[in-house]
Scaffold this motif. Structure first.
Motif, mmCIF file in Angstrom:
data_model
loop_
_atom_site.group_PDB
_atom_site.id
_atom_site.type_symbol
_atom_site.label_atom_id
_atom_site.label_comp_id
_atom_site.label_asym_id
_atom_site.label_seq_id
_atom_site.Cartn_x
_atom_site.Cartn_y
_atom_site.Cartn_z
ATOM 1 N N GLY A 41 0.808 -1.216 0.000
ATOM 2 C CA GLY A 41 0.000 0.000 0.000
ATOM 3 C C GLY A 41 0.835 1.257 0.000
ATOM 4 N N PRO A 42 0.209 2.385 0.334
ATOM 5 C CA PRO A 42 0.910 3.672 0.303
ATOM 6 C C PRO A 42 2.001 3.761 1.365
ATOM 7 C CG PRO A 42 -1.487 3.957 0.342
ATOM 8 C CD PRO A 42 -1.223 2.530 0.658
ATOM 9 N N ASP A 43 2.929 4.654 1.141
ATOM 10 C CA ASP A 43 3.980 4.928 2.114
ATOM 11 C C ASP A 43 3.474 6.030 3.043
ATOM 12 O OD1 ASP A 43 6.306 5.058 3.518
ATOM 13 O OD2 ASP A 43 7.550 5.789 1.873
ATOM 14 N N TRP A 44 2.640 5.620 4.000
ATOM 15 C CA TRP A 44 1.996 6.586 4.883
ATOM 16 C C TRP A 44 3.022 7.365 5.702
ATOM 17 C CZ3 TRP A 44 -2.672 7.226 3.317
ATOM 18 C CH2 TRP A 44 -3.500 6.155 2.960
ATOM 19 N N GLN A 45 2.701 8.621 5.948
ATOM 20 C CA GLN A 45 3.447 9.459 6.874
ATOM 21 C C GLN A 45 2.537 9.776 8.065
ATOM 22 O OE1 GLN A 45 6.738 10.024 5.870
ATOM 23 N NE2 GLN A 45 6.027 8.633 4.259
ATOM 24 N N ASP A 48 -0.544 11.780 7.533
ATOM 25 C CA ASP A 48 -1.678 11.172 6.832
ATOM 26 C C ASP A 48 -2.701 10.582 7.792
ATOM 27 O OD1 ASP A 48 -0.632 11.587 4.189
ATOM 28 O OD2 ASP A 48 0.726 9.885 4.524
ATOM 29 N N ARG A 58 -8.849 4.536 5.314
ATOM 30 C CA ARG A 58 -7.823 4.384 4.280
ATOM 31 C C ARG A 58 -6.709 3.441 4.712
ATOM 32 N NH1 ARG A 58 -5.424 10.010 3.247
ATOM 33 N NH2 ARG A 58 -5.346 9.908 5.505
ATOM 34 N N TRP A 82 -3.412 -1.561 5.724
ATOM 35 C CA TRP A 82 -3.111 -1.317 4.312
ATOM 36 C C TRP A 82 -2.066 -0.217 4.242
ATOM 37 C CZ3 TRP A 82 -4.912 2.640 0.548
ATOM 38 C CH2 TRP A 82 -4.534 2.310 -0.762
ATOM 39 N N GLY A 83 -0.911 -0.570 3.736
ATOM 40 C CA GLY A 83 0.138 0.409 3.570
ATOM 41 C C GLY A 83 1.244 0.268 4.591
ATOM 42 N N ALA A 230 7.011 0.956 -1.424
ATOM 43 C CA ALA A 230 5.562 0.948 -1.260
ATOM 44 C C ALA A 230 4.877 0.583 -2.577
ATOM 45 C CB ALA A 230 5.101 2.323 -0.786
ATOM 46 N N TRP A 231 3.550 0.381 -2.500
ATOM 47 C CA TRP A 231 2.752 0.063 -3.676
ATOM 48 C C TRP A 231 3.307 -1.147 -4.435
ATOM 49 C CZ3 TRP A 231 -1.839 2.146 -3.790
ATOM 50 C CH2 TRP A 231 -2.066 3.421 -3.278
ATOM 51 N N ARG A 254 3.134 -1.031 -8.807
ATOM 52 C CA ARG A 254 1.829 -0.427 -9.089
ATOM 53 C C ARG A 254 1.574 -0.262 -10.580
ATOM 54 N NH1 ARG A 254 1.666 5.437 -6.404
ATOM 55 N NH2 ARG A 254 -0.506 5.126 -6.981
#
Length: 529
Positions: A41-45, A48, A58, A82-83, A230-231, A254
């Protein structure tokens, strides 16, 4: 798939950047190893992690790749992640330990499995994790029930009326409560601020007061040079021609392009259902039933906790939304496997969690029978006077509860998996016993109303599926998560638990991962080859 790229070989490749993967990455990167973490998933910070049930969704998975079957389906959406950061982005940060009786159920009761290690083997790592990530609590108070250890680095969190009102009821039933141990900051800790008690822990903590991977081990790993991709979705564990050595991971980015990431050591650190799915999908002629599956136990003995929740309404303004989502008080008073005469298994009490209007822990979920005007009337009272406590209960491992591949495939060409999960009569009896006791506790408070929802047994915390044991004929991995058949292939996370106790699993996941990663670093030459 338009292309296939073979990346430069690294020392360690890790599938999953959650609690266990980030711990492995931090230890090994700081030991000088070249580490790559791969996450789908996303590279969360931290920025976020918005305090909103809508935005918080999310960071939770939804939909395929799992098909859920059984009378009590296994949890996914609110218990996976997720992520980058995984489920530990939105965990409640309750950190009770497993107790000595959890490690030897077979020896003491002729049920389930013994762990191949004892509490004493894990205890030093519990203490080390507490000082690594930051835990607030009263360790000496917990020693009513567990062996002595180090103090926590921070004092207990503040308490609020929505938790304090339960103390009278528990005392009347001879149940001792102590401050809840939580991986949250009651004071500033390692440059991270103290908690502001707004109760939004379950959707992520943007200020870093809660110990999620982004602000703990994952941050340390990145600072030491670990790379996060990520992704990117891992689809297979790769092994050499002999089948005795893992050579890397296959993943899809991705854009739909396939990559091979060679490595000297491979760590499967996805969540408890995804790790079996990945191992089963990695079958070869040397591993026809999946990698590390000579025992046939990959995907077997999936376990959960189930909760018995008691709700109460008071006339006082309890400010239900204030506090922490994990609870203000805890108790191991019913943790003996035979604490309830009518059922077998441990129970852990978590008392006084912050409750919002909606969402996972929403007040509205406490009265699913109400609609329209009746629900509105109830909610107007509840936003002032509502509170609850939770009894988390232990499921016994059953081989029929399992993860298995199906013919349907996901967008990356990887087979979906079916999770089949059912409770038995013993779990029903343990749930009922805790609900019955909950009514006694509730009526011993000053509450005006006490009620429960008994329509279904809520399942939380997915564990098992790649259990640890003494050999390849009774388990998938050893106590370090090292697979019996492929020594440079590791599995990390709650999937390696052979029994689940009643305590929230993430603290034990951190402790076992830290123990395993440090052992790997110490014995690198003989394991990585």
């Amino acid at each position: 798939m338009a292309t296939q790229k073979i990346e430069e070989k690294v020392d360690v490749v890790i599938a999953g950047a959650g609690a266990s993967g980030s711990t492995f990455a931090a230890v090994l990167a700081k030991a000088g190893k070249k580490v790559v973490l791969i996450d789908n998933g996303p590279d969360w910070q931290a920025s976020d992690l918005i305090s909103s049930d809508t935005w918080g969704r999310r960071i939770k998975p939804a939909g395929p790749p799992f098909i859920l079957e059984g009378k009590q389906v296994a949890p996914i959406g609110y218990h996976g992640g997720w992520g980058v950061g995984g489920a530990a982005l939105h965990w409640f940060a309750n950190v009770p330990r497993l107790l000595p009786n959890d490690f030897k159920i077979k020896s003491e009761h002729n049920r389930a499995h013994d762990w191949p290690i004892a509490y004493e083997d894990v205890a030093p790592w519990y203490d080390k994790v507490a000082h690594d990530i930051g835990i607030s609590g009263d360790a000496k108070a917990e020693e009513l029930w567990r062996p002595a250890g180090r103090n926590y680095p921070m004092p207990p969190m503040k308490t609020f009326k929505n938790g304090e009102v339960w103390q009278k009821g528990f005392a009347a039933n001879n149940i001792r409560l102590v401050p809840a141990a939580v991986a949250m900051n009651s004071t500033d800790f390692k440059g991270r601020p103290a908690c502001i008690y707004d109760g939004w822990c379950h959707v992520g903590c943007p200020i870093g007061a809660l110990a999620n991977p982004l602000v703990t081990y994952l941050g340390e790993a990145r600072a030491a040079g670990a790379e996060v991709r990520a992704w990117s979705t891992v689809t297979r564990v790769l092994t050499d021609a002999s089948g005795k050595k893992a050579t890397g991971l296959e993943y899809v980015d991705r854009d739909g392009d396939k990559h091979i990431q060679p490595a000297s050591v491979v760590v499967c650190a996805s969540w408890a259902a995804q790790n079996p799915r990945l191992l089963l999908n990695s079958a070869t002629d040397k591993h026809p039933n999946g990698v590390a599956n000579a025992s046939g136990l990959v995907g077997k003995f999936i376990m959960t906790h189930f909760t018995a929740v008691t709700n109460a309404m008071f006339d006082d303004d309890l400010e239900p939304a204030r506090g922490t989502i994990g609870g203000q008080f805890m108790s191991y008073e019913r943790y003996s496997k035979t604490a309830h005469k009518s059922a077998f298994g441990s129970t852990l009490f978590a008392v006084g969690a912050a409750a919002k209007v909606s969402g996972l822990t929403g007040i509205h979920n406490s009265r699913p029978d109400l609609f329209g005007a009746e629900l509105a009337t109830f909610m107007k009272r509840a936003v002032r006077g509502y509170t609850r406590y939770t009894a988390a209960c232990e499921e016994q491992p059953k081989i029929e509860n399992r993860v298995e591949l199906v013919s349907q495939k996901d967008e990356f060409g990887m087979p979906l998996a079916r999770i089949t999960h059912n409770y038995d009569d013993n779990e029903m009896a343990l749930w009922t016993a805790n609900l019955d006791e909950g009514m006694k506790i509730g009526h011993a408070t000053d509450a005006k109303e006490v009620w429960q929802v008994r329509a279904a047994m809520p399942a939380i915390h997915l564990m098992g599926g790649t259990i640890m044991g003494t050999a390849a004929d009774n388990s998938v991995v050893n106590s370090f998560g090292q697979t019996h058949e492929v020594p440079n292939l590791y599995v990390a996370g709650p999937g390696i638990f052979p029994t689940c106790g009643a305590s929230n699993p993430t603290y034990t996941v951190f402790a076992l991962s830290l123990r395993a990663a440090e052992n790997l670093a110490t014995n690198w030459g003989s394991i990585a080859g």
